[in-house]
Design a protein around this motif. Sequence first.
Motif, PDB file in Angstrom:
ATOM      1  N   UNK A  42       0.327  -0.806   0.146  1.00  0.00           N
ATOM      2  CA  UNK A  42       0.006  -0.426   0.132  1.00  0.00           C
ATOM      3  C   UNK A  42       0.980   1.309  -0.331  1.00  0.00           C
ATOM      4  N   UNK A  43       1.975   1.333   0.898  1.00  0.00           N
ATOM      5  CA  UNK A  43       2.609   2.653   0.941  1.00  0.00           C
ATOM      6  C   UNK A  43       3.939   3.047  -0.477  1.00  0.00           C
ATOM      7  N   UNK A  44       4.037   1.513  -1.065  1.00  0.00           N
ATOM      8  CA  UNK A  44       4.682   1.984  -3.012  1.00  0.00           C
ATOM      9  C   UNK A  44       3.857   2.410  -3.159  1.00  0.00           C
ATOM     10  N   UNK A  45       2.402   1.237  -3.533  1.00  0.00           N
ATOM     11  CA  UNK A  45       1.135   2.011  -5.172  1.00  0.00           C
ATOM     12  C   UNK A  45       0.550   3.241  -4.029  1.00  0.00           C
ATOM     13  N   UNK A  46       1.045   3.940  -2.843  1.00  0.00           N
ATOM     14  CA  UNK A  46       1.144   5.173  -2.741  1.00  0.00           C
ATOM     15  C   UNK A  46       1.815   5.928  -3.238  1.00  0.00           C
ATOM     16  N   UNK A  47       2.598   5.992  -3.515  1.00  0.00           N
ATOM     17  CA  UNK A  47       3.827   6.591  -3.949  1.00  0.00           C
ATOM     18  C   UNK A  47       4.030   6.645  -5.826  1.00  0.00           C
ATOM     19  N   UNK A  48       3.523   5.305  -6.297  1.00  0.00           N
ATOM     20  CA  UNK A  48       3.778   5.125  -7.347  1.00  0.00           C
ATOM     21  C   UNK A  48       2.523   5.624  -8.109  1.00  0.00           C
ATOM     22  N   UNK A  49       1.454   5.464  -7.451  1.00  0.00           N
ATOM     23  CA  UNK A  49      -0.140   6.181  -8.611  1.00  0.00           C
ATOM     24  C   UNK A  49      -0.216   7.734  -9.417  1.00  0.00           C
ATOM     25  N   UNK A  50       0.504   8.171  -8.524  1.00  0.00           N
ATOM     26  CA  UNK A  50       0.143   9.706  -9.389  1.00  0.00           C
ATOM     27  C   UNK A  50       0.991   9.376 -10.679  1.00  0.00           C
ATOM     28  N   UNK A  51       2.067   8.430 -10.771  1.00  0.00           N
ATOM     29  CA  UNK A  51       2.821   8.469 -12.497  1.00  0.00           C
ATOM     30  C   UNK A  51       2.409   7.602 -12.817  1.00  0.00           C
TER      31      UNK A  51
END
Length: 163
Positions: A42-51
């Motif tokens: 979940x933490x990684x997805x949050x960081x990557x989602x904007x891309x």
Amino acid sequence: MMQSNRMTTTLKMTNLLLAVACAAVLMGSATADEEEVSMTVDEVVELIEPFGEGCTPKPEREHIVEMVLNKEDAKHESKCFRHCMLEQFELMPEGQLQYNEDKTVDMINMMFPDREDDGRRIIKTCNEQLKAEQDKCEAAHGIAMCMLREMRSSGFKIPEVKE
């Protein structure tokens, strides 16, 4: 406090590397004198989602999760998200079906200094293995999976993401 900032910076660079190099799950890697740091999916997805905002097709959360977890049998949309990210960071330039060797080596070197020769060998090997692939999404994903396998077999410390 200084080590905490360094660990936060390491995490951010590691996540960026995962997102753009797609070579491996490099999240949580730490230098030999630091304790290992890891992040949840979940933490990684949050960081990557904007891309994913500028990607076509726009990835859904499940596609981002598959990419983060490096699912070998990922859906085509997940593979296309990987390609979109690589393109955004010019690691797989528009119209190309292979990783840019120099830029990818530079990204690997940020996390694994002194492994440039290994990184270059791995990129060449994986680009070569997938050179016949004509689908940009399949090529991006296939090269990433190859690099992950090769990096692990070459002794790169690549922790898993916590689910």
